[in-house]
Scaffold this active site. Structure first.
Site, PDB file in Angstrom:
ATOM      1  CE  LYS A 195     -15.864  29.186  20.329  1.00 53.94           C
ATOM      2  NZ  LYS A 195     -15.949  28.001  21.187  1.00 53.94           N
ATOM      3  CG  ASP A 252     -10.944  22.126   5.218  1.00 54.84           C
ATOM      4  OD1 ASP A 252     -11.113  20.961   4.816  1.00 54.84           O
ATOM      5  OD2 ASP A 252      -9.876  22.752   5.070  1.00 54.84           O
TER       6      ASP A 252
HETATM    7 MG    MG Z   1      -9.619  19.319   3.692  1.00 52.70          MG
END
Ligand code: MG
Ligand code: NAI
Length: 357
Positions: A195, A252
């Site tokens: 980003k 994640d």
């Molecule tokens: Mg996770």
């Protein structure tokens, strides 16, 4: 024949059900294993005051690899408790989190997907440097990105992209894998996620380090993608992606979302790797809503065990395990999370039965 010493850390909840399932599958292979059972998690914390007992932290170092189940973590701060998996990643410098996202022969999976998400595993917001200011009315978290960690995760991603060339070719030959309809990829592709348009220093450094490493791999294509549009495109056209590399938090989130494209958390494995050690785990947590009822899907943990075999250099055993899982699913064994009635026991027994063709 070499004997592999494998640490087994079931942890809490369904970890206690799926890690023994993975052990059963490994034990059924024509390889020699010595299993070392170790404690970690909430239950052992309540019993002893430590979520990662010293014996676990030291015994794991004498093993060739590890299988971790899941631990239950409180969402509130509990004095003395800290996440054992985060501690193990740090202590063993398991800097790369490798999450394969592959179409599965179940109705809930979309076809044609075969990507690998390579997530940086040691820094970003997960350095957990948080503080309160302004009398508790402002909370501040520090985000750390280093050139060293960014370069080594990028190198891992480009190396994996090269390795996958051959693997994908083989998989396309297996009709079970549902990839036969995919056109061959002209060359491996790494997508760098960031980003940097907003966070020009932190994400800017990550981006710059990845693009510098890319120049060492002229045979691998590279592209970059801003994280929000990455999520959008990954859901819209997941078939176009090959290897994706991302800082810790983005990786994640992306990888849990990706798991939903191919049948869900019950099928999603992951590996935490350094250059010398691999600890594998299912992506899912302790699943307290179904724990203790024999309903957990063991496939994620068993596919994680296959990732460990591959990391140990036992590539053909890894493929044998993957093929057995795929055949079991394709033949209609579906656990509750997949909308079926198969139990941990019946799924595991079916997989073991299909190991040898
Ligand atoms: Mg996770
Ligand atoms: P979760 O992954 O445990 O469960 C989410 C949903 O998926 C639940 O409905 C659960 O029943 C289902 N599910 C998970 N694994 C399954 C399996 N093998 N078979 C069938 N269904 C399965 O995530 P949740 O509920 O957010 O967290 C529960 C606990 O797990 C929390 O304490 C959390 O901190 C911990 N956790 C631990 C992780 C780890 O140890 N690496 C990772 C994620 C969560």
């Amino acid at each position: 024949m070499q004997t592999y010493r494998i640490a087994l850390i079931p942890g809490d909840g369904v970890g206690q059900e799926v890690v023994p399932a993975a052990r059963r599958v490994l034990a059924a292979l024509p390889l020699a294993f010595e299993f070392v059972e170790l404690d970690a998690g909430w239950e052992v914390f309540e019993r002893t005051g430590s979520a990662l007992p010293q014996r676990t932290a030291s015994a794991i170092r004498g093993c060739d690899g590890a299988i971790f189940g899941a631990t239950q973590s409180p969402s509130r701060k509990v004095e003395g408790y800290s996440s054992p998996i985060l501690a193990l990643r740090k202590q063993l410098d398991l800097y790369a989190n490798l999450r394969p996202v592959v179409s599965m022969p179940v109705p809930r999976s979309r076809p044609g997907i075969d990507m690998l998400i390579v997530r940086e595993n040691t820094e970003c917001l997960y350095v957990r440097q948080e503080r309160l200011e302004d009398g508790g009315n402002t909370a501040v978290a520090q985000r750390v990105i280093t050139r060293r960690a960014s370069e080594r995760i990028a190198r891992k991603a480009f190396e994996q992209a090269r390795l996958r060339g051959a693997l994908l070719q083989r998989r396309r030959g297996q009709s079970l894998m549902l990839h036969s309809s995919l056109p061959p990829r002209p060359s491996p592709l790494v997508t760098v996620v960031h980003k940097a348009n907003v966070l020009s220093l932190t994400d800017g450094l990550f981006r710059e380090a990845c693009l510098a490493v890319a120049r060492e791999y002229p045979d691998v294509q590279v592209e970059e993608q801003i994280v929000d549009s990455m999520v959008y495109r990954m859901i819209r056209e997941p078939e176009r992606y090959d290897v994706i590399v991302a800082p810790n938090l983005y990786g994640d989130i992306l990888s849990d979302a990706a798991a939903a494209l191919v049948g869900g958390l019950g099928l999603a494995p992951s590996a935490n790797a350094s250059d010398t050690f691999t600890l594998v785990e299912p992506v899912h947590g302790s699943a307290p809503d179904i724990a203790g009822r024999g309903l957990a899907n063991p496939c994620a943990a068993i596919l994680a065990a296959a990732q460990l075999l591959a990391a140990l250099g036992e590539g053909s055993a890894a493929e044998q395990v993957e093929a057995a899982v795929l055949r079991t699913l394709a033949e209609g064994f579906q656990s509750a999370d997949l909308g079926g009635a198969a139990t941990t026991e019946t799924m595991t027994a079916a997989i073991v039965e299909r190991l040898n063709g």
